[in-house]
Design an enzyme around this catalytic site. Structure first.
Site, PDB file in Angstrom:
ATOM      1  N   TYR A 169       3.731   4.887  10.248  1.00 13.87           N
ATOM      2  CA  TYR A 169       4.717   4.064  10.940  1.00 13.87           C
ATOM      3  C   TYR A 169       6.127   4.365  10.427  1.00 13.87           C
ATOM      4  O   TYR A 169       6.961   4.915  11.134  1.00 13.87           O
ATOM      5  CB  TYR A 169       4.399   2.570  10.741  1.00 13.87           C
ATOM      6  CG  TYR A 169       3.464   1.969  11.771  1.00 13.87           C
ATOM      7  CD1 TYR A 169       2.517   2.743  12.432  1.00 13.87           C
ATOM      8  CD2 TYR A 169       3.504   0.613  12.063  1.00 13.87           C
ATOM      9  CE1 TYR A 169       1.664   2.181  13.359  1.00 13.87           C
ATOM     10  CE2 TYR A 169       2.657   0.043  12.996  1.00 13.87           C
ATOM     11  CZ  TYR A 169       1.736   0.833  13.649  1.00 13.87           C
ATOM     12  OH  TYR A 169       0.898   0.273  14.573  1.00 13.87           O
ATOM     13  N   GLU A 225      -1.922  -6.882  10.097  1.00 16.56           N
ATOM     14  CA  GLU A 225      -1.412  -6.425   8.804  1.00 16.56           C
ATOM     15  C   GLU A 225      -0.677  -7.553   8.086  1.00 16.56           C
ATOM     16  O   GLU A 225      -0.855  -7.768   6.886  1.00 16.56           O
ATOM     17  CB  GLU A 225      -0.479  -5.236   8.991  1.00 16.56           C
ATOM     18  CG  GLU A 225       0.092  -4.715   7.672  1.00 16.56           C
ATOM     19  CD  GLU A 225       1.063  -3.560   7.852  1.00 16.56           C
ATOM     20  OE1 GLU A 225       1.385  -2.911   6.844  1.00 16.56           O
ATOM     21  OE2 GLU A 225       1.509  -3.323   8.985  1.00 16.56           O
TER      22      GLU A 225
END
Length: 398
Positions: free
Chosen positions: A128, A244
């Site tokens: 990411y 997450e």
């Protein structure tokens, strides 16, 4: 809302406790209890134990290999595992990619990838963040250009946790450079052994390389590795981040850490009395304990709201903010408890097989490393400042 557990849920709690007592290796329990370094083999061992019991992917549906637990059962398991000092499950495959594939992936992707996550054949990492796109993730620049049946990927990812162990990486890539930031991003699955990929460790102050840089140079990735639709990756990324951020909150881990702090403060003395009797220190502990109790209640509310099958939304941002602040406060107080004994820098004492003479209490040597390492909690997974923006927009309506 009734926050009491049903008799059936309490029976399940006893089942979890029995399992942890009988199957959690004492060596792993000791390492977690004393904040010692976990090796890849340690993490894989606990992964395999949970998989053998069918308890690894606690939030996956039964049809894909999950145990079929309710959200309350999942919460009970996570809390009891934390209190038993079990290793945390490496989240990237089980906790992040798995839910995305179950909701948005193709049937072929679910059929081939999910079993390999469960049995440990694939170790996934997360692509990411980039040097210029951390909390502002939508500004990422790693590109994926369509070339027949492949995408050609060029760019760089950074802070790739445990990427040195991974054989696969899920990445956000820009497939339409002309679209608005969030609208030109796709979600791509990439084999780490593909030509053109280079992993460079980022050596931290303690000498460890928990995180990495990953470089892509003309990396050819099959179009079949695209998750969902092209240019819709931001939707999948946000869905993943809710899991997450809830995981980062670590309610059970914070409870276990606070219990340990309270026990230490009750044993160590200053001026002839336990540190827990010192009015100033006791007030600091009480503040954390109150915040922790409030967060546990909020967590139960989120669990109750998710009982209908939905994923956590902006509430995960609330848990992420408060959870990380609490965990940082606990490590700060733990470091304060040990005083000068927390100061020596002895990374070798955190490794397997160390037989040196302890400087002070056994846990003291890990107090400072745990404190400094946990400073990252309020930054990764989307900084707490970004989480406040999400809350103000999605809940408050500003």
């Amino acid at each position: 809302m009734d926050l009491r557990f049903t008799p059936e849920e309490e029976l399940f709690r006893e089942e979890v406790r029995d399992f942890l007592r009988d199957h959690l290796p004492e060596r792993l329990r000791h390492k977690v209890r004393h904040d010692l370094t976990m090796t890849k083999a340690d993490m894989e061992e606990w992964h395999a134990i949970l998989h053998a019991r069918g308890w690894l992917a606690s939030h996956w549906p039964e049809q894909y290999g999950g145990p079929g637990w309710t959200v309350v059962q999942r919460s009970i398991f996570e809390d009891e595992a934390a209190r038993a000092h079990a290793p945390r499950i490496v989240p990237f495959g089980v906790g992040m990619l798995g839910p995305v594939l179950i909701k948005y992936g193709s049937e072929e992707q679910r059929r081939t990838i999910l079993p390999r996550i469960l049995d440990g054949r694939d170790w996934w990492c997360q692509g990411y963040s980039e040097p210029g796109a951390g909390s502002d993730l939508a500004s990422l620049k790693t590109s994926a250009v369509r070339d027949g049946d492949h995408y050609v990927v060029n760019g760089q990812k950074t802070w790739t946790t445990l990427g040195q162990f991974a054989n696969r990486i899920f990445c956000l890539v820009r497939t339409d450079p002309t679209a608005k930031a969030q609208e030109g991003i796709s979600f791509l699955l990439i084999d780490m052994d593909t030509p053109g990929i280079e992993v460079r460790p980022i050596v931290l102050l303690d000498g460890d390389a928990e995180v990495n840089e990953v470089f892509f140079t003309d990396v050819r990735v099959p179009v079949a590795n695209l998750v969902g639709e092209e240019n819709k990756g931001w939707t999948y990324a946000k869905y993943l981040l809710t899991y997450e951020r809830t995981n980062i909150a670590g309610v059970g881990s914070s409870m276990a850490a606070f219990d340990r702090l309270r026990a230490i403060a009750g044993k160590l003395t200053r001026g002839g009395r336990p540190l827990s009797d010192d009015p100033l220190f006791a007030a600091r502990m009480a503040r954390v304990e109150i915040d922790l109790a409030n967060m546990a209640t909020t967590n139960m509310r989120v669990i109750a709201a998710a009982a209908g099958g939905g994923a956590p939304g902006a509430e995960s941002s609330m848990l992420k903010i408060k959870g990380t602040e609490i965990r940082q406060a606990i490590t700060a107080l733990t470091r304060r408890v040990y005083g000068p004994y927390a100061q020596p820098f002895m990374p070798e004492a955190l490794e397997d097989g160390y037989n040196g003479e302890p400087v002070g209490p056994e846990d003291a040597i890990a107090a400072a490393p745990a404190y400094f390492n946990n400073r990252k909690l309020s930054i990764f997974g989307g900084s707490n400042e970004v989480q406040k923006n999400i809350i103000s927009k999605m809940i408050v309506g500003l």
